[in-house]
Enzyme design. Structure first.
Site, mmCIF file in Angstrom:
data_model
loop_
_atom_site.group_PDB
_atom_site.id
_atom_site.type_symbol
_atom_site.label_atom_id
_atom_site.label_comp_id
_atom_site.label_asym_id
_atom_site.label_seq_id
_atom_site.Cartn_x
_atom_site.Cartn_y
_atom_site.Cartn_z
ATOM 1 N N LYS A 49 0.834 -1.437 -0.117
ATOM 2 C CA LYS A 49 -0.214 -0.677 0.447
ATOM 3 C C LYS A 49 0.885 1.289 0.084
ATOM 4 O O LYS A 49 0.397 2.332 -1.034
ATOM 5 C CB LYS A 49 -0.489 -0.090 0.824
ATOM 6 N N GLN A 93 -4.839 -2.041 9.383
ATOM 7 C CA GLN A 93 -4.863 -3.094 8.132
ATOM 8 C C GLN A 93 -5.464 -4.651 9.973
ATOM 9 O O GLN A 93 -5.366 -4.354 10.690
ATOM 10 C CB GLN A 93 -3.109 -3.486 8.531
ATOM 11 N N ASP A 116 -11.615 2.493 3.514
ATOM 12 C CA ASP A 116 -11.397 0.585 3.690
ATOM 13 C C ASP A 116 -13.453 0.146 2.697
ATOM 14 O O ASP A 116 -13.554 -0.681 2.579
ATOM 15 C CB ASP A 116 -11.045 0.502 4.885
#
Ligand code: NAP
Length: 282
Positions: A49, A93, A116
């Site tokens: 990322k 994460q 997200d």
């Protein structure tokens, strides 16, 4: 013989579009990435990322916290990033260590920075069809279909799997695109029969190579979301496979995504798109 949907190329095109827009319009965008603990797979995802951010001209902030970080400390960091005007997106994460409640953490993120798309507000917006962040993997599947020229409207679509991060948002997105949608899961009866009706079969079940040609109608479009590590010594040098038995299904499908190089690279590309959206919205 199926046409192979090239996720590597399509994801590269999307990253290039994000990079060009950021450069041409002088947009400053910043993503904060938080990782708790030392799960090796998560560390690889976070590194990828950060590399994608660098490529696109997005500033990335990285917070690597020890495994024993408390929920309170993690929440305080998120609150600090929520009120930092220079931060556009916040990504925690997953999975988190067991002593931290993931739901509480996702809900702590400012909905305007939830790149997200996992928060209740983002999921709710998707369900009722209002503007919001869409979870990256299912959004990536829609891009793969559209950019490969697959027509979605009016098609019979079967989605295998009903997880919150793939199956359910996938169903909402396919509905939004005017497909007729059926979702099957581990309790579904006559599953092969139902899957065989699909013009577009999207598989996200987490079962290595389970889907054979017995599940696939002649000429169907097959999208394989699954990713599994396999032993290269026993698999002709291959390190990864999907939920679909590619060799078995490819001859009957009209389009198919390979693993690797299909859905996988799309997730990060769509994350970059979401960070750009966050920066523009603010
Ligand atoms: P998950 O949370 O484990 O959900 C799996 C779903 O599949 C569940 O709804 C389950 O049904 C259903 N299922 C399991 N076995 C089944 C069977 N034999 N027949 C029918 N349905 C079955 O998995 P996930 O997070 O959605 O991920 C699915 C796969 O996609 C995994 O391989 C994962 O690694 C991969 N993935 C890839 C990406 C990416 O490419 N970037 C992102 C996310 C996930 P129940 O609900 O009844 O248990």
């Amino acid at each position: 013989m199926a046409e192979i949907i090239d996720g590597k190329k399509i994801s590269q095109d999307i990253k290039d579009e994000v990079r060009d827009e950021i450069k041409e319009q002088g947009i400053s965008a910043c993503l904060a990435v938080i990782i708790v603990g030392e799960d090796p797979a998560s560390q690889v995802y976070v590194k990828n990322k950060k590399t994608a951010c660098e490529y696109c001209g997005i500033r990335s902030l990285s917070y690597e916290l020890p495994e024993n970080t408390s929920e309170k400390d993690l929440t305080e960091l998120i609150e600090k990033l929520n009120s930092d005007d220079t931060v556009d997106g916040i990504l925690v994460q997953l999975p988190l260590p067991k002593h931290i409640n993931e739901d509480n953490i996702i809900e702590a993120i400012d909905p305007g920075k939830d790149v997200d798309g996992f928060s209740r507000r983002s999921v709710g917006a998707l369900s009722i069809g209002t503007d919001g962040f869409v979870s990256c993997t299912p959004a990536g599947v829609i891009e793969l279909l559209k950019r490969s020229g697959v027509e979605i409207a009016g098609k019979e679509c079967v989605i295998m799997g009903r997880s919150n991060i793939v199956g359910k948002p996938m169903a909402m997105l396919m509905l939004r695109e005017n497909a007729t949608v059926t979702v099957v899961h581990s309790k579904t009866r006559h599953i092969e029969e139902i899957c065989k009706r699909a013009d577009i079969l999207i598989v996200a079940i987490g079962r290595p190579r389970m889907i054979t040609e017995d599940y696939v109608k002649d000429g169907a479009v097959v999208i394989d979301v699954g990713i599994h590590r396999i032993d290269p010594e026993k698999n002709n040098g291959k390190k990864l496979c999907g939920d679909v038995d590619y060799e078995d299904v490819e001859p009957v499908a009209s389009y198919i995504t390979p693993v690797p190089g299909g859905v996988g690279p799309m997730t990060i590309a769509m994350l970059m798109k979401n960070v750009l959206k966050a920066a523009k919205d603010r």
